[in-house]
Write an enzyme that holds these catalytic residues in place. Structure first.
Site, PDB file in Angstrom:
ATOM      1  N   CYS A  16       0.806  -1.229   0.000  1.00 25.77           N
ATOM      2  CA  CYS A  16       0.000   0.000   0.000  1.00 25.77           C
ATOM      3  C   CYS A  16       0.833   1.269   0.000  1.00 25.77           C
ATOM      4  O   CYS A  16       0.293   2.356  -0.240  1.00 25.77           O
ATOM      5  CB  CYS A  16      -0.923   0.016   1.205  1.00 25.77           C
ATOM      6  SG  CYS A  16      -2.287  -1.086   0.943  1.00 25.77           S
TER       7      CYS A  16
HETATM    8  N1  CO8 Z   1     -20.391  -9.402   7.139  1.00 23.79           N
HETATM    9  C1  CO8 Z   1     -20.906  -9.516   8.388  1.00 23.79           C
HETATM   10  N2  CO8 Z   1     -20.166  -9.736   9.487  1.00 23.79           N
HETATM   11  C2  CO8 Z   1     -18.831  -9.853   9.309  1.00 23.79           C
HETATM   12  C3  CO8 Z   1     -18.226  -9.753   8.045  1.00 23.79           C
HETATM   13  C4  CO8 Z   1     -19.075  -9.521   6.922  1.00 23.79           C
HETATM   14  N3  CO8 Z   1     -18.574  -9.409   5.678  1.00 23.79           N
HETATM   15  N4  CO8 Z   1     -16.902  -9.903   8.189  1.00 23.79           N
HETATM   16  C5  CO8 Z   1     -16.655 -10.082   9.490  1.00 23.79           C
HETATM   17  N5  CO8 Z   1     -17.821 -10.070  10.180  1.00 23.79           N
HETATM   18  C6  CO8 Z   1     -18.033 -10.254  11.609  1.00 23.79           C
HETATM   19  C7  CO8 Z   1     -16.902 -11.014  12.264  1.00 23.79           C
HETATM   20  O1  CO8 Z   1     -17.124 -12.395  12.163  1.00 23.79           O
HETATM   21  C8  CO8 Z   1     -16.951 -10.522  13.695  1.00 23.79           C
HETATM   22  O2  CO8 Z   1     -17.958 -11.210  14.380  1.00 23.79           O
HETATM   23  P1  CO8 Z   1     -17.776 -11.551  15.952  1.00 23.79           P
HETATM   24  O3  CO8 Z   1     -17.687 -10.216  16.628  1.00 23.79           O
HETATM   25  O4  CO8 Z   1     -19.012 -12.306  16.237  1.00 23.79           O
HETATM   26  O5  CO8 Z   1     -16.521 -12.337  16.043  1.00 23.79           O
HETATM   27  C9  CO8 Z   1     -17.404  -9.066  13.550  1.00 23.79           C
HETATM   28  O6  CO8 Z   1     -18.029  -8.967  12.267  1.00 23.79           O
HETATM   29  C10 CO8 Z   1     -16.267  -8.083  13.645  1.00 23.79           C
HETATM   30  O7  CO8 Z   1     -15.197  -8.531  12.750  1.00 23.79           O
HETATM   31  P2  CO8 Z   1     -13.806  -7.830  12.672  1.00 23.79           P
HETATM   32  O8  CO8 Z   1     -13.253  -7.669  14.055  1.00 23.79           O
HETATM   33  O9  CO8 Z   1     -12.963  -8.523  11.655  1.00 23.79           O
HETATM   34  O10 CO8 Z   1     -14.267  -6.420  12.065  1.00 23.79           O
HETATM   35  P3  CO8 Z   1     -13.577  -5.021  12.158  1.00 23.79           P
HETATM   36  O11 CO8 Z   1     -14.479  -4.092  12.846  1.00 23.79           O
HETATM   37  O12 CO8 Z   1     -12.153  -5.102  12.595  1.00 23.79           O
HETATM   38  O13 CO8 Z   1     -13.562  -4.582  10.601  1.00 23.79           O
HETATM   39  C11 CO8 Z   1     -11.974  -4.475   8.778  1.00 23.79           C
HETATM   40  C12 CO8 Z   1     -12.857  -5.362   9.646  1.00 23.79           C
HETATM   41  C13 CO8 Z   1     -12.899  -3.569   7.959  1.00 23.79           C
HETATM   42  C14 CO8 Z   1     -11.153  -5.350   7.861  1.00 23.79           C
HETATM   43  C15 CO8 Z   1     -11.079  -3.609   9.680  1.00 23.79           C
HETATM   44  O14 CO8 Z   1     -10.444  -4.401  10.655  1.00 23.79           O
HETATM   45  C16 CO8 Z   1     -10.010  -2.837   8.921  1.00 23.79           C
HETATM   46  O15 CO8 Z   1     -10.259  -2.168   7.940  1.00 23.79           O
HETATM   47  N6  CO8 Z   1      -8.788  -2.863   9.444  1.00 23.79           N
HETATM   48  C17 CO8 Z   1      -7.676  -2.114   8.846  1.00 23.79           C
HETATM   49  C18 CO8 Z   1      -7.119  -2.940   7.807  1.00 23.79           C
HETATM   50  C19 CO8 Z   1      -6.154  -2.199   6.946  1.00 23.79           C
HETATM   51  O16 CO8 Z   1      -5.997  -1.024   6.943  1.00 23.79           O
HETATM   52  N7  CO8 Z   1      -5.492  -2.972   6.180  1.00 23.79           N
HETATM   53  C20 CO8 Z   1      -4.591  -2.483   5.225  1.00 23.79           C
HETATM   54  C21 CO8 Z   1      -4.646  -3.499   4.182  1.00 23.79           C
HETATM   55  S1  CO8 Z   1      -4.381  -2.885   2.655  1.00 23.79           S
HETATM   56  C22 CO8 Z   1      -2.728  -3.178   2.268  1.00 23.79           C
HETATM   57  O17 CO8 Z   1      -1.847  -3.192   3.028  1.00 23.79           O
HETATM   58  C23 CO8 Z   1      -2.479  -3.490   0.859  1.00 23.79           C
HETATM   59  C24 CO8 Z   1      -2.126  -4.886   0.698  1.00 23.79           C
HETATM   60  C25 CO8 Z   1      -1.861  -5.157  -0.715  1.00 23.79           C
HETATM   61  C26 CO8 Z   1      -3.054  -4.993  -1.588  1.00 23.79           C
HETATM   62  C27 CO8 Z   1      -3.495  -6.242  -2.159  1.00 23.79           C
HETATM   63  C28 CO8 Z   1      -4.528  -6.067  -3.254  1.00 23.79           C
HETATM   64  C29 CO8 Z   1      -5.547  -7.169  -3.215  1.00 23.79           C
END
Ligand code: CO8
Length: 373
Positions: free
Chosen positions: A156
Site C-alpha cells: 500500500c
Molecule cells: N459481514 C458480516 N459480518 C462480518 C463480516 C461480513 N462481511 N466480516 C466479518 N464479520 C463479523 C466477524 O465475524 C466478527 O464477528 P464476531 O464479533 O461475532 O466475532 C465481527 O463482524 C467483527 O469482525 P472484525 O473484528 O474482523 O471487524 P472489524 O471491525 O475489525 O472490521 C476491517 C474489519 C474492515 C477489515 C477492519 O479491521 C479494517 O479495515 N482494518 C484495517 C485494515 C487495513 O488497513 N489494512 C490495510 C490493508 S491494505 C494493504 O496493506 C495493501 C495490501 C496489498 C493490496 C493487495 C490487493 C488485493
C-alpha cells in the site's frame, strides 16, 4: 537542496462498478450452496458452516459502499467467485500497462509535459502482473518516453515510496522529469469466498509527474517539503503467491489471496502512522492548524478519522481529510493519490498538506506538500 514538485496527477477508473448489495447477494448465495453441499459434514461437526455477509457490516466497519473493477464477470457468479478474463497475447498491453497509459496521459496534460520529457518511469504497485520484462519498460515504449524505467512494490505504500525515489533521482541527477504510475489491479487477489475480505478492494490506476520546481510549467504544482518512510515487519497482512510455488510438494489454496488480521492491523498501524506524520511535522515545524488537507491512505473510514483526529487534535472538518473509499474501496497504494487528485484544487499557494500511505509490511510513506503555484 533542489526544490521538487508534483506537477500533475491522473486517475484511470474502470467503468464497471460492484455495489455492496450485489457483492453480498452473490456471497450469500455462495454460502447457501456451500452449506447445502457440505450439510452432512457440517452436521457431523467436521466442516464449519459459512455465515452470511452483510452490507450494514461492510459500510459500518469500513465505509465502503461500492468499488470499480476491470472485470466484473465471474465476481458475482456464486459458482465462480472470481474475475474471469483471458490472458492477453504478447503483442497486446497487459491490463496494468493499459490502465497506466490512461492515467499517465491525464497526468502529462496536467503537468503540461509530453512523453518525450519523461526520463524515468516508476511502476509501483502492490502486485506486478509479471516479473519481467518490467511493466514500466513496456509503458515507456508505449508512451514513447526516454531514459529508464523500473517496477517496485511496497504494497500500500508503493506510490509514496516511488515518489520519494523520484525525488531522490531528480536531486541525484539521474532523472529530470519522472512519471510514477500505480496500477492497482487488486480484484484477482481478492478471495471472494472470504467473508472477512471479499468487500475490501477495487481496481484503479493513479499517476503523478514529479520534476524540479524550476522546470515546472503546470498551472498548479505541489512542492515536496519533506518525506518520511518507515517499515516494520508484520505478518498481519500477507500474500504468499510466488514463482517458487510450483516447486512445493504441498499446495496452499490461500497462497494467491490477500489476507489480514484486520483488527491487529488497525491497532498496530495507527500509532505508527501518527508517529511518522507527527515526527515530520515537528521536523518541518508544521503546526496542526497549518495543515489544510490530509490525503490519507484509503483502507478504512474509522482509521482515517482516528488518524486525522490524532494529527489535528480535533475532529476533521468536512473536506479536510477527504475520503474516496466509499466509491473506490481500498485501492492499495493508489488511495491517497486519488484523494489528492480529486481534492487538491481547494488549496491556495502556500497551503500545506500531508499525503500519507500505510499498509502491508508494515509500511508508512509520508509526504509533506505545499502548494507552490
Ligand atoms: N459481514 C458480516 N459480518 C462480518 C463480516 C461480513 N462481511 N466480516 C466479518 N464479520 C463479523 C466477524 O465475524 C466478527 O464477528 P464476531 O464479533 O461475532 O466475532 C465481527 O463482524 C467483527 O469482525 P472484525 O473484528 O474482523 O471487524 P472489524 O471491525 O475489525 O472490521 C476491517 C474489519 C474492515 C477489515 C477492519 O479491521 C479494517 O479495515 N482494518 C484495517 C485494515 C487495513 O488497513 N489494512 C490495510 C490493508 S491494505 C494493504 O496493506 C495493501 C495490501 C496489498 C493490496 C493487495 C490487493 C488485493
Amino acid at each position: 537542496m533542489k526544490k521538487v514538485v508534483i506537477s500533475g496527477s491522473g486517475v484511470f477508473t474502470p467503468e464497471s462498478i460492484v455495489t455492496n448489495e450485489e457483492l453480498v447477494a452473490s456471497f450469500n448465495q455462495y454460502v447457501d450452496l456451500f452449506n447445502a453441499e457440505n450439510a452432512e459434514a457440517i452436521n457431523a461437526g467436521e466442516v464449519a458452516a459459512l455465515e452470511y455477509s452483510s452490507c450494514e457490516f461492510i459500510e459500518k466497519a469500513s465505509g465502503i459502499k461500492s468499488r470499480h473493477v476491470l472485470y466484473k464477470d465471474g465476481i458475482l457468479d456464486p459458482n465462480t467467485m472470481q474475475p474471469v478474463f483471458h490472458k492477453r497475447p504478447e503483442d497486446q498491453l497487459p491490463e496494468m500497462v493499459e490502465m497506466a497509459v490512461a492515467a499517465a496521459k491525464e497526468a502529462l496534460v496536467q503537468a503540461g509535459k509530453t512523453a518525450a520529457d519523461i526520463d524515468l518511469i516508476i511502476c509501483a504497485a502492490s502486485n506486478i502482473q509479471r516479473p519481467y520484462p518490467a511493466l514500466s519498460i513496456e509503458l515507456q515504449k508505449e508512451l514513447g518516453a526516454g531514459g529508464y524505467a523500473f517496477d517496485m512494490n511496497v504494497a500500500c505504500s508503493s506510490a509514496t515510496f516511488a515518489i520519494s525515489n523520484a525525488v531522490n533521482a531528480i536531486r541525484g541527477g539521474t532523472a529530470s522529469v519522472v512519471l510514477v504510475v500505480n496500477p492497482e489491479f487488486a480484484s484477482p487477489q481478492v478471495n471472494y469466498t472470504s467473508r472477512d475480505s471479499h468487500f475490501i478492494f477495487g481496481d484503479v490506476c493513479t499517476a503523478t509527474i514529479i520534476e524540479a520546481a524550476e522546470t515546472a510549467t503546470a498551472e498548479n504544482s505541489y512542492e515536496i517539503l519533506g518525506m518520511k518512510l518507515k517499515t516494520e515487519f508484520s505478518n498481519n497482512i500477507r500474500c504468499d503467491v510466488s514463482y517458487v510455488d510450483h516447486c512445493h510438494p504441498e499446495v496452499d489454496p490461500e497462497a494467491p489471496f490477500f489476507r489480514q488480521q484486520g483488527r491487529k492491523v488497525f491497532k498496530e498501524l495507527l500509532p505508527l502512522v501518527a508517529d511518522v506524520i507527527q515526527g515530520e511535522m515537528d521536523r518541518l515545524q508544521i503546526a496542526p492548524d497549518d495543515l489544510k488537507r490530509l490525503w490519507l491512505h484509503q483502507a478504512n473510514i474509522n482509521m482515517n478519522i482516528f488518524a486525522a483526529r490524532k494529527i489535528l487534535g480535533r475532529d476533521p472538518e468536512a473536506g479536510e481529510a477527504p475520503l474516496v473509499l466509499d466509491t473506490y474501496a481500498n485501492t492499495a497504494s493508489a488511495g491517497s493519490i486519488i484523494a489528492f487528485h480529486q481534492n487538491k484544487q481547494g488549496l491556495v499557494v502556500g497551503d500545506k498538506a500531508v499525503l500519507c500511505s500505510f499498509g502491508a509490511g508494515y509500511s508508512v510513506g509520508c509526504l509533506m506538500l505545499q502548494r507552490n503555484r
